[in-house]
Design a protein around this motif. Structure first.
Motif, PDB file in Angstrom:
ATOM      1  N   LYS A 112     -25.965   0.495 -56.650  1.00 33.48           N
ATOM      2  CA  LYS A 112     -26.864   1.551 -57.122  1.00 33.48           C
ATOM      3  C   LYS A 112     -26.038   2.597 -57.856  1.00 33.48           C
ATOM      4  O   LYS A 112     -24.895   2.874 -57.487  1.00 33.48           O
ATOM      5  CB  LYS A 112     -27.607   2.182 -55.946  1.00 33.48           C
ATOM      6  CG  LYS A 112     -28.600   3.270 -56.337  1.00 33.48           C
ATOM      7  CD  LYS A 112     -29.413   3.741 -55.153  1.00 33.48           C
ATOM      8  CE  LYS A 112     -30.435   2.717 -54.736  1.00 33.48           C
ATOM      9  NZ  LYS A 112     -31.376   3.268 -53.720  1.00 33.48           N
ATOM     10  N   THR A 113     -26.630   3.166 -58.909  1.00 28.15           N
ATOM     11  CA  THR A 113     -25.920   4.191 -59.665  1.00 28.15           C
ATOM     12  C   THR A 113     -25.615   5.390 -58.767  1.00 28.15           C
ATOM     13  O   THR A 113     -26.392   5.726 -57.869  1.00 28.15           O
ATOM     14  CB  THR A 113     -26.755   4.659 -60.868  1.00 28.15           C
ATOM     15  OG1 THR A 113     -27.996   5.208 -60.389  1.00 28.15           O
ATOM     16  CG2 THR A 113     -27.045   3.506 -61.802  1.00 28.15           C
ATOM     17  N   ARG A 114     -24.491   6.037 -59.024  1.00 27.64           N
ATOM     18  CA  ARG A 114     -24.054   7.148 -58.182  1.00 27.64           C
ATOM     19  C   ARG A 114     -24.121   8.492 -58.883  1.00 27.64           C
ATOM     20  O   ARG A 114     -23.932   9.526 -58.259  1.00 27.64           O
ATOM     21  CB  ARG A 114     -22.620   6.883 -57.711  1.00 27.64           C
ATOM     22  CG  ARG A 114     -22.532   5.641 -56.817  1.00 27.64           C
ATOM     23  CD  ARG A 114     -21.120   5.245 -56.523  1.00 27.64           C
ATOM     24  NE  ARG A 114     -21.103   3.972 -55.791  1.00 27.64           N
ATOM     25  CZ  ARG A 114     -20.040   3.220 -55.623  1.00 27.64           C
ATOM     26  NH1 ARG A 114     -18.890   3.594 -56.134  1.00 27.64           N
ATOM     27  NH2 ARG A 114     -20.104   2.088 -54.956  1.00 27.64           N
ATOM     28  N   TYR A 115     -24.369   8.488 -60.192  1.00 30.62           N
ATOM     29  CA  TYR A 115     -24.438   9.733 -60.947  1.00 30.62           C
ATOM     30  C   TYR A 115     -25.691   9.715 -61.819  1.00 30.62           C
ATOM     31  O   TYR A 115     -26.362   8.694 -61.950  1.00 30.62           O
ATOM     32  CB  TYR A 115     -23.194   9.904 -61.833  1.00 30.62           C
ATOM     33  CG  TYR A 115     -21.893   9.709 -61.094  1.00 30.62           C
ATOM     34  CD1 TYR A 115     -21.468  10.608 -60.112  1.00 30.62           C
ATOM     35  CD2 TYR A 115     -21.083   8.608 -61.363  1.00 30.62           C
ATOM     36  CE1 TYR A 115     -20.281  10.426 -59.437  1.00 30.62           C
ATOM     37  CE2 TYR A 115     -19.888   8.416 -60.695  1.00 30.62           C
ATOM     38  CZ  TYR A 115     -19.500   9.322 -59.725  1.00 30.62           C
ATOM     39  OH  TYR A 115     -18.315   9.125 -59.054  1.00 30.62           O
ATOM     40  N   ARG A 116     -25.998  10.835 -62.423  1.00 28.83           N
ATOM     41  CA  ARG A 116     -27.112  10.919 -63.365  1.00 28.83           C
ATOM     42  C   ARG A 116     -26.556  10.737 -64.774  1.00 28.83           C
ATOM     43  O   ARG A 116     -25.541  11.305 -65.136  1.00 28.83           O
ATOM     44  CB  ARG A 116     -27.819  12.268 -63.241  1.00 28.83           C
ATOM     45  CG  ARG A 116     -28.641  12.406 -61.967  1.00 28.83           C
ATOM     46  CD  ARG A 116     -29.259  13.795 -61.863  1.00 28.83           C
ATOM     47  NE  ARG A 116     -30.307  14.028 -62.850  1.00 28.83           N
ATOM     48  CZ  ARG A 116     -31.580  13.717 -62.673  1.00 28.83           C
ATOM     49  NH1 ARG A 116     -31.968  13.127 -61.553  1.00 28.83           N
ATOM     50  NH2 ARG A 116     -32.482  13.986 -63.587  1.00 28.83           N
ATOM     51  N   GLY A 117     -27.256   9.939 -65.552  1.00 29.14           N
ATOM     52  CA  GLY A 117     -26.836   9.710 -66.932  1.00 29.14           C
ATOM     53  C   GLY A 117     -26.121   8.384 -67.110  1.00 29.14           C
ATOM     54  O   GLY A 117     -25.408   7.921 -66.222  1.00 29.14           O
ATOM     55  N   LEU A 118     -26.302   7.788 -68.287  1.00 26.48           N
ATOM     56  CA  LEU A 118     -25.704   6.497 -68.569  1.00 26.48           C
ATOM     57  C   LEU A 118     -24.197   6.578 -68.770  1.00 26.48           C
ATOM     58  O   LEU A 118     -23.462   5.679 -68.376  1.00 26.48           O
ATOM     59  CB  LEU A 118     -26.354   5.889 -69.819  1.00 26.48           C
ATOM     60  CG  LEU A 118     -27.760   5.316 -69.652  1.00 26.48           C
ATOM     61  CD1 LEU A 118     -28.335   4.902 -71.000  1.00 26.48           C
ATOM     62  CD2 LEU A 118     -27.742   4.133 -68.699  1.00 26.48           C
ATOM     63  N   ARG A 119     -23.721   7.659 -69.392  1.00 24.46           N
ATOM     64  CA  ARG A 119     -22.300   7.735 -69.721  1.00 24.46           C
ATOM     65  C   ARG A 119     -21.431   7.728 -68.472  1.00 24.46           C
ATOM     66  O   ARG A 119     -20.439   6.995 -68.386  1.00 24.46           O
ATOM     67  CB  ARG A 119     -21.998   8.985 -70.556  1.00 24.46           C
ATOM     68  CG  ARG A 119     -20.574   9.001 -71.117  1.00 24.46           C
ATOM     69  CD  ARG A 119     -20.299  10.243 -71.908  1.00 24.46           C
ATOM     70  NE  ARG A 119     -20.192  11.412 -71.040  1.00 24.46           N
ATOM     71  CZ  ARG A 119     -19.714  12.592 -71.425  1.00 24.46           C
ATOM     72  NH1 ARG A 119     -19.336  12.773 -72.677  1.00 24.46           N
ATOM     73  NH2 ARG A 119     -19.648  13.598 -70.591  1.00 24.46           N
ATOM     74  N   LYS A 120     -21.810   8.517 -67.479  1.00 25.90           N
ATOM     75  CA  LYS A 120     -21.015   8.591 -66.264  1.00 25.90           C
ATOM     76  C   LYS A 120     -21.018   7.258 -65.518  1.00 25.90           C
ATOM     77  O   LYS A 120     -19.965   6.799 -65.053  1.00 25.90           O
ATOM     78  CB  LYS A 120     -21.541   9.706 -65.351  1.00 25.90           C
ATOM     79  CG  LYS A 120     -21.334  11.112 -65.888  1.00 25.90           C
ATOM     80  CD  LYS A 120     -21.842  12.140 -64.898  1.00 25.90           C
ATOM     81  CE  LYS A 120     -21.612  13.551 -65.419  1.00 25.90           C
ATOM     82  NZ  LYS A 120     -22.089  14.575 -64.447  1.00 25.90           N
ATOM     83  N   ASN A 121     -22.191   6.669 -65.399  1.00 31.00           N
ATOM     84  CA  ASN A 121     -22.284   5.413 -64.665  1.00 31.00           C
ATOM     85  C   ASN A 121     -21.609   4.269 -65.406  1.00 31.00           C
ATOM     86  O   ASN A 121     -20.988   3.403 -64.788  1.00 31.00           O
ATOM     87  CB  ASN A 121     -23.750   5.078 -64.384  1.00 31.00           C
ATOM     88  CG  ASN A 121     -24.360   5.979 -63.327  1.00 31.00           C
ATOM     89  OD1 ASN A 121     -23.983   5.938 -62.168  1.00 31.00           O
ATOM     90  ND2 ASN A 121     -25.291   6.824 -63.730  1.00 31.00           N
ATOM     91  N   THR A 122     -21.725   4.257 -66.745  1.00 30.42           N
ATOM     92  CA  THR A 122     -21.049   3.224 -67.518  1.00 30.42           C
ATOM     93  C   THR A 122     -19.539   3.351 -67.395  1.00 30.42           C
ATOM     94  O   THR A 122     -18.827   2.338 -67.290  1.00 30.42           O
ATOM     95  CB  THR A 122     -21.467   3.297 -68.997  1.00 30.42           C
ATOM     96  OG1 THR A 122     -22.889   3.148 -69.102  1.00 30.42           O
ATOM     97  CG2 THR A 122     -20.788   2.206 -69.809  1.00 30.42           C
ATOM     98  N   ALA A 123     -19.038   4.580 -67.380  1.00 35.35           N
ATOM     99  CA  ALA A 123     -17.599   4.788 -67.210  1.00 35.35           C
ATOM    100  C   ALA A 123     -17.132   4.264 -65.853  1.00 35.35           C
ATOM    101  O   ALA A 123     -16.070   3.623 -65.747  1.00 35.35           O
ATOM    102  CB  ALA A 123     -17.262   6.268 -67.350  1.00 35.35           C
ATOM    103  N   GLN A 124     -17.926   4.504 -64.820  1.00 34.20           N
ATOM    104  CA  GLN A 124     -17.540   4.017 -63.493  1.00 34.20           C
ATOM    105  C   GLN A 124     -17.587   2.493 -63.426  1.00 34.20           C
ATOM    106  O   GLN A 124     -16.684   1.851 -62.877  1.00 34.20           O
ATOM    107  CB  GLN A 124     -18.446   4.610 -62.422  1.00 34.20           C
ATOM    108  CG  GLN A 124     -18.021   4.199 -61.014  1.00 34.20           C
ATOM    109  CD  GLN A 124     -18.808   4.881 -59.928  1.00 34.20           C
ATOM    110  OE1 GLN A 124     -19.922   5.320 -60.158  1.00 34.20           O
ATOM    111  NE2 GLN A 124     -18.234   4.976 -58.743  1.00 34.20           N
TER     112      GLN A 124
END
Length: 316
Positions: free
Chosen positions: A284-296
């Motif tokens: 499950k995603t851990r942050y808001r926004g695509l950029r942060k989650n894509t970076a992770q």
């Protein structure tokens, strides 16, 4: 005189310690330090910053064990193994707090260093002959996002969307990846909203040196898209059409055999997804926004490449 034979019987070789020892051996720390050092604050005024290698090691610990910034701070106090891996001393040595850990993560995101970390790791793997680059496999997986509106903004993440797969609806994002058809190592990562069709980003997953690309039935028609006609696409037959093949017919039997061979190659793309969701528990995603989650996700898959190739790296 007592001899030190290097046997510390007071420390059990737990699976977690073995894992960190293995990753410590295969992560190209010097190259990553050279990559990050120009972007790291020098700390000319105020309290001296922590060493960037220490912060990078803490950042990787977060990815490996699924820890938030506050949980990572507490783990550095509670788990001596983590402090030892990060190069932090014991006793009165100050430890990074959650704000320091968060700022380092934002630093990596601001300069797009997750993609560069993947590139550096893949350079090392190429030097060991682990990425042939003459064929690729592309695929995507759904990553759920919290759908609750019980947060400060009172709304769901506006960059996430819902989509239907089979008879079930999902809310979140998609992680699109391109992997080497021989080794199964990831060379491209793109994050989109869940409702973006796989075909729309297929061309962006190619590194440009492959001659053949393998994909499942969801990529039908990809060869007609702009930017995808420079390679030979091997797209799976639709399940409905394949079920109609008559195994007693010679031609249909050949078609079925071809589909089996293509499926065996496409299976390589499932290994990184297993590592992402099972090995490192990113469901499950851990942050808001695509950029942060894509970076992770990119960072986790880069470290996953090292995990998949660790035995080969040991032997060379």
């Amino acid at each position: 005189m007592q001899l030190d034979l290097g046997l510390n019987l007071s420390t059990k070789r737990t699976r977690k310690r073995e894992f960190l020892d293995e990753m410590n051996r295969v992560v190209p720390w010097p190259r990553l330090i050279v990559l990050i050092e120009p972007h790291y604050p020098q700390g000319k005024t105020g309290r001296p910053p922590f060493r960037f290698e220490t912060m990078l090691r803490i950042h990787f610990l977060q990815q490996w064990f699924g820890l938030s910034d506050p949980a990572m701070e507490e783990a550095l106090y509670d788990v001596p193994l983590y402090s030892e891996f990060a190069g932090l001393g014991s006793g009165m040595t100050p430890l990074p707090d959650e704000s320091t850990i968060l700022r380092f993560r934002h630093l990596l995101e601001a300069h797009g260093l997750a993609v560069q970390i993947l590139a550096v790791i893949n350079e090392v793997l190429c030097e060991h002959g682990l990425m042939l680059k003459n064929g690729s496999v592309v695929d995507a997986t759904l990553i759920s996002a919290p759908s609750s509106t019980k947060n400060a903004s009172g709304s769901r993440d506006p960059e996430m969307h819902q989509t239907k797969k089979g008879n079930q609806w999902y809310f979140g994002m998609k992680a699109h990846i391109g992997v080497d058809a021989h080794s199964g190592l990831v060379h491209s990562v793109i994050g989109t909203a869940a409702n973006v069709h796989d075909v729309n980003v297929a061309h962006a997953l190619l590194h440009g040196k492959e001659s053949d690309v393998y994909a499942d039935a969801g990529y039908r028609g990809v060869e007609k898209r702009d930017g995808t006609d420079q390679v030979c696409w091997h797209v799976a037959m639709s399940p409905g059409r394949r079920r109609l093949l008559d195994q007693t017919d010679r031609l249909d039997a050949i078609y079925d055999r071809i589909e089996r061979l293509k499926a065996g190659i496409r299976a390589k793309v499932e290994h990184p997804f297993r590592i992402l969701k099972r090995q490192f528990c990113y469901n499950k995603t851990r942050y808001r926004g695509l950029r942060k989650n894509t970076a992770q996700i990119t960072t986790i898959l880069a470290l996953g490449n090292l995990w998949m190739a660790r035995k080969t790296l040991y032997a060379r």
